[in-house]
Design a protein around this motif. Structure first.
Motif, PDB file in Angstrom:
ATOM      1  N   ARG A 111       0.835  -1.203   0.000  1.00  0.00           N
ATOM      2  CA  ARG A 111       0.000   0.000   0.000  1.00  0.00           C
ATOM      3  C   ARG A 111       0.868   1.251   0.000  1.00  0.00           C
ATOM      4  N   MET A 112       1.994   1.206   0.712  1.00  0.00           N
ATOM      5  CA  MET A 112       2.863   2.384   0.818  1.00  0.00           C
ATOM      6  C   MET A 112       3.841   2.491  -0.343  1.00  0.00           C
ATOM      7  N   VAL A 113       4.295   1.362  -0.860  1.00  0.00           N
ATOM      8  CA  VAL A 113       5.263   1.376  -1.968  1.00  0.00           C
ATOM      9  C   VAL A 113       4.797   0.393  -3.043  1.00  0.00           C
ATOM     10  N   PRO A 114       3.727   0.715  -3.755  1.00  0.00           N
ATOM     11  CA  PRO A 114       3.193  -0.236  -4.737  1.00  0.00           C
ATOM     12  C   PRO A 114       4.134  -0.528  -5.891  1.00  0.00           C
ATOM     13  N   ASP A 115       5.106   0.356  -6.154  1.00  0.00           N
ATOM     14  CA  ASP A 115       6.029   0.098  -7.270  1.00  0.00           C
ATOM     15  C   ASP A 115       7.291  -0.629  -6.831  1.00  0.00           C
ATOM     16  N   LEU A 116       7.269  -1.246  -5.649  1.00  0.00           N
ATOM     17  CA  LEU A 116       8.419  -2.005  -5.175  1.00  0.00           C
ATOM     18  C   LEU A 116       8.845  -3.052  -6.201  1.00  0.00           C
ATOM     19  N   HIS A 117      10.136  -3.048  -6.537  1.00  0.00           N
ATOM     20  CA  HIS A 117      10.721  -4.092  -7.375  1.00  0.00           C
ATOM     21  C   HIS A 117      12.109  -4.413  -6.840  1.00  0.00           C
ATOM     22  N   TYR A 118      12.618  -5.581  -7.197  1.00  0.00           N
ATOM     23  CA  TYR A 118      13.996  -5.904  -6.838  1.00  0.00           C
ATOM     24  C   TYR A 118      14.545  -6.954  -7.786  1.00  0.00           C
ATOM     25  N   THR A 119      15.862  -7.036  -7.808  1.00  0.00           N
ATOM     26  CA  THR A 119      16.587  -8.075  -8.531  1.00  0.00           C
ATOM     27  C   THR A 119      17.573  -8.725  -7.572  1.00  0.00           C
ATOM     28  N   GLY A 120      18.031  -9.923  -7.903  1.00  0.00           N
ATOM     29  CA  GLY A 120      19.005 -10.601  -7.068  1.00  0.00           C
ATOM     30  C   GLY A 120      20.405 -10.072  -7.312  1.00  0.00           C
ATOM     31  N   THR A 121      21.181  -9.973  -6.251  1.00  0.00           N
ATOM     32  CA  THR A 121      22.571  -9.527  -6.376  1.00  0.00           C
ATOM     33  C   THR A 121      23.496 -10.728  -6.146  1.00  0.00           C
ATOM     34  N   ASP A 122      23.948 -10.925  -4.923  1.00  0.00           N
ATOM     35  CA  ASP A 122      24.781 -12.076  -4.595  1.00  0.00           C
ATOM     36  C   ASP A 122      23.917 -13.127  -3.911  1.00  0.00           C
ATOM     37  N   VAL A 123      23.860 -14.303  -4.485  1.00  0.00           N
ATOM     38  CA  VAL A 123      23.043 -15.386  -3.949  1.00  0.00           C
ATOM     39  C   VAL A 123      23.936 -16.610  -3.764  1.00  0.00           C
ATOM     40  N   VAL A 124      23.922 -17.160  -2.556  1.00  0.00           N
ATOM     41  CA  VAL A 124      24.732 -18.340  -2.247  1.00  0.00           C
ATOM     42  C   VAL A 124      23.820 -19.386  -1.630  1.00  0.00           C
ATOM     43  N   ALA A 125      23.890 -20.607  -2.133  1.00  0.00           N
ATOM     44  CA  ALA A 125      23.028 -21.677  -1.655  1.00  0.00           C
ATOM     45  C   ALA A 125      23.855 -22.854  -1.167  1.00  0.00           C
ATOM     46  N   ASP A 126      23.331 -23.541  -0.164  1.00  0.00           N
ATOM     47  CA  ASP A 126      23.933 -24.772   0.313  1.00  0.00           C
ATOM     48  C   ASP A 126      22.802 -25.740   0.623  1.00  0.00           C
ATOM     49  N   GLY A 127      22.252 -26.339  -0.413  1.00  0.00           N
ATOM     50  CA  GLY A 127      21.169 -27.288  -0.225  1.00  0.00           C
ATOM     51  C   GLY A 127      19.917 -26.610   0.283  1.00  0.00           C
ATOM     52  N   GLY A 128      19.593 -26.803   1.568  1.00  0.00           N
ATOM     53  CA  GLY A 128      18.372 -26.260   2.131  1.00  0.00           C
ATOM     54  C   GLY A 128      18.476 -24.868   2.690  1.00  0.00           C
ATOM     55  N   THR A 129      19.608 -24.210   2.554  1.00  0.00           N
ATOM     56  CA  THR A 129      19.791 -22.853   3.072  1.00  0.00           C
ATOM     57  C   THR A 129      20.275 -21.939   1.952  1.00  0.00           C
ATOM     58  N   VAL A 130      19.662 -20.754   1.854  1.00  0.00           N
ATOM     59  CA  VAL A 130      20.022 -19.804   0.804  1.00  0.00           C
ATOM     60  C   VAL A 130      20.222 -18.420   1.413  1.00  0.00           C
ATOM     61  N   MET A 131      21.356 -17.806   1.115  1.00  0.00           N
ATOM     62  CA  MET A 131      21.572 -16.388   1.409  1.00  0.00           C
ATOM     63  C   MET A 131      21.224 -15.630   0.135  1.00  0.00           C
ATOM     64  N   PHE A 132      20.164 -14.821   0.213  1.00  0.00           N
ATOM     65  CA  PHE A 132      19.660 -14.142  -0.971  1.00  0.00           C
ATOM     66  C   PHE A 132      19.883 -12.640  -0.825  1.00  0.00           C
ATOM     67  N   GLY A 133      20.816 -12.110  -1.617  1.00  0.00           N
ATOM     68  CA  GLY A 133      21.031 -10.662  -1.654  1.00  0.00           C
ATOM     69  C   GLY A 133      20.195 -10.045  -2.751  1.00  0.00           C
ATOM     70  N   GLN A 134      19.652  -8.860  -2.492  1.00  0.00           N
ATOM     71  CA  GLN A 134      18.823  -8.216  -3.507  1.00  0.00           C
ATOM     72  C   GLN A 134      18.971  -6.704  -3.435  1.00  0.00           C
ATOM     73  N   TRP A 135      18.593  -6.050  -4.535  1.00  0.00           N
ATOM     74  CA  TRP A 135      18.634  -4.600  -4.663  1.00  0.00           C
ATOM     75  C   TRP A 135      17.204  -4.113  -4.821  1.00  0.00           C
ATOM     76  N   ASN A 136      16.690  -3.439  -3.775  1.00  0.00           N
ATOM     77  CA  ASN A 136      15.311  -2.963  -3.752  1.00  0.00           C
ATOM     78  C   ASN A 136      15.198  -1.574  -4.359  1.00  0.00           C
ATOM     79  N   THR A 137      14.155  -1.325  -5.119  1.00  0.00           N
ATOM     80  CA  THR A 137      13.840   0.010  -5.630  1.00  0.00           C
ATOM     81  C   THR A 137      12.366   0.283  -5.395  1.00  0.00           C
ATOM     82  N   ALA A 138      12.043   1.533  -5.075  1.00  0.00           N
ATOM     83  CA  ALA A 138      10.654   1.918  -4.815  1.00  0.00           C
ATOM     84  C   ALA A 138      10.563   3.437  -4.855  1.00  0.00           C
ATOM     85  N   THR A 139       9.341   3.941  -4.867  1.00  0.00           N
ATOM     86  CA  THR A 139       9.093   5.376  -4.768  1.00  0.00           C
ATOM     87  C   THR A 139       8.389   5.635  -3.444  1.00  0.00           C
ATOM     88  N   VAL A 140       8.997   6.483  -2.621  1.00  0.00           N
ATOM     89  CA  VAL A 140       8.446   6.817  -1.312  1.00  0.00           C
ATOM     90  C   VAL A 140       8.238   8.323  -1.247  1.00  0.00           C
TER      91      VAL A 140
END
Length: 242
Positions: A111-140
């Motif tokens: 409701r506050m940031v309806p144009d929220l979008h993001y893409t993945g940056t650095d992502v590292v996985a080890d089977g059942g665990t994932v570190m997910f880096g992302q770059w968020n963009t929005a209009t506030v």
């Protein structure tokens, strides 16, 4: 995906250092992917990125009860990332558990940031665990903002998150608005290891993104949040992170 990714059978590609399934469908939305990529990890990545690029359309209404808000298409896409009994920890807030609680939180953010979008940056996985880096963009409040985020996700059946912890670097939001903004916690820190063969060292956020509106966003570039009072960033009107 970098040009140094190695070709796999069937025309897919994988980053150096990544093993397991190719998961080619998630590549376009991630800058660097490393680790052991299982089918569950691939399913998680595809859901996570689908929500990040999805248009909100008409945001959820403030008058909707949680049971109604979870029917919004983008809220439903967000909840598809999680197990129905998942627990989500946001930095600086109490844990949220369950479909209705997590759904209500993302509905409020959209409701506050309806144009929220993001893409993945650095992502590292080890089977059942994932570190997910992302770059968020929005209009506030009419200002384009962007900042990085990192999350640790523990995956369950079908790659759905059963536990998630998220952290945000909001220094990029205040450094251009506060006259005496503190130094960034990770300024000057970079990965000094030897990169994989054929791959240049990964640039730090400071070198990868200029102090203007970063990462090739369309529209007129501007310094983040110019003219927006810095203390308001930390007030109750700042949206709950997504």
């Amino acid at each position: 995906m970098t040009s140094s990714a190695a070709a796999l059978p069937g025309g897919s590609a994988r980053e150096p250092g990544a093993t397991g399934v190719g998961c080619a469908g998630a590549r376009a939305g991630i800058e660097r992917l490393e680790g052991r990529i299982t089918p569950n990890v691939c399913a998680f990545l595809e859901r996570q990125l689908a929500f990040g690029r999805m248009a909100t359309g008409t945001p959820p209404s403030a008058e909707q009860i949680p049971e109604e808000a979870v029917g919004h298409p983008r809220v439903a896409a967000y909840l598809d990332i999680f197990d129905p009994e998942a627990t989500l920890w946001e930095a600086g807030s109490t844990p949220k558990t369950g479909r209705l609680v997590i759904g209500a939180a993302i509905a409020g953010s959209l409701r506050m940031v309806p144009d929220l979008h993001y893409t993945g940056t650095d992502v590292v996985a080890d089977g059942g665990t994932v570190m997910f880096g992302q770059w968020n963009t929005a209009t506030v409040r009419g200002h384009k903002v962007a900042y990085p985020q990192i999350a640790r996700n523990v995956l369950g059946d079908e790659g759905r998150t059963i536990q998630a912890r998220r952290y945000y670097d909001r220094h990029v939001l205040v450094r251009d608005t506060l006259p005496n903004a503190p130094k960034g916690l990770f300024d000057g820190i970079a990965d000094r290891g030897t990169p994989p063969a054929g791959r240049p060292p990964h640039a730090s956020p400071q070198t990868a993104s200029p102090p203007v509106w970063p990462r090739g966003t369309q529209g007129t570039p501007m310094r983040c949040c110019a003219g927006w009072p810095g203390p308001g960033l930390l007030g109750p009107d700042w949206p709950s992170p997504w």
